[in-house]
Design a protein around this motif. Structure first.
Motif: not given
Length: 257
Positions: A16-30, A66-75
């Motif tokens: 989230t911090f990485r994305l906010l730094v890259r998207h300054t307009s979003v950071m300013e609105r937040l 960027y989901p925190p769970v790197p691997l998942n499965n479904r039946e």
């Protein structure tokens, strides 16, 4: 900054911090929203956090990208066909039979350009849904005004939203769409994509490969009669009767002298 958090929380905040730094307009609105709710207070209460609705959207978008769970499965509960995953390059449809286990990973090592149109479409849907929710406009009719590649992305976005029936916040983008205006959209591809591809090869000499790969998928998608465009058209055509659709294009060449 030092935070004592669980691994999943650390990953979420880091991205989230990485994305906010890259998207300054979003950071300013937040920042503005936090200031309007918090005032001069330094520690937010639970009720104040609930009022910072844009923060909720920012966190959800970070988790989507960027989901925190790197691997998942479904039946599979029924036999179906996934749009990609088959063929030697993994870009063809694949049959999944009822009862089979589908394992997937957000970080599968493929180039991010594998389906850039879909990624842009998902981002469009997520941002539009978040803005409508923040403005209490979730049921307001939508009219898309699209130019060039934007029309392709909107078509893909509506097909994506329509397929998410159980996710009402995403499905609502499809349901609420009233009309679409296409201006110069290359529905069948464009010969100019070949020129862009040539320019891309020249620029790649002085540009990092990762940056070039990032948008190569968009250039390939614009090629005449490309498979990507055909698939998008096949997905969008059955939905057209639900919208007012208008097409605009130039019939006279523009004098650029």
């Amino acid at each position: 900054m030092f935070c004592s958090l669980e691994e999943i929380q650390r990953r979420c905040l880091s991205w989230t911090f990485r994305l906010l730094v890259r998207h300054t307009s979003v950071m300013e609105r937040l920042r503005k929203e936090i200031s309007s709710v918090m005032g001069t207070e330094s520690i937010p209460s639970r009720e104040q956090i609930k009022k910072i609705r844009y923060l909720d959207s920012v966190i959800k978008e970070s988790l989507r990208l960027y989901p925190p769970v790197p691997l998942n499965n479904r039946e599979a509960v029924e036999t179906t066909i996934l749009p990609t995953g088959g063929g030697p390059n993994g870009d063809k449809p694949i049959l999944v039979k009822k009862g089979e286990l589908v394992v997937y990973s957000q970080y599968n090592g493929k180039a991010p350009s594998a389906d850039r149109v879909l990624q842009h479409a998902q981002t469009l849907v997520s941002q539009l849904e978040a803005d409508r929710d923040l403005e209490d406009a979730a049921k307001r009719p939508i009219i898309f005004v699209c130019h060039s590649l934007g029309g392709i992305i909107v078509k893909r976005a509506l097909a994506y939203a329509e397929s998410r029936v159980r996710l009402t916040h995403i499905y609502s983008i499809y349901v609420c769409t009233f009309a679409i205006l296409f201006f110069g959209t290359p529905h069948q591809g464009s010969s100019k994509a070949n020129i862009l591809s040539s320019l891309q090869k020249i620029v790649s000499i002085a540009t990092p490969k990762a940056a070039i790969d990032l948008e190569s998928g968009l250039v390939n998608a614009l090629e005449k009669e490309s498979e990507v465009l055909q698939n998008i058209t096949d997905q969008f055509t059955p939905l057209m009767s639900n919208f007012r659709v208008f097409f605009f294009w130039e019939q006279e060449k523009t004098d650029l002298k």
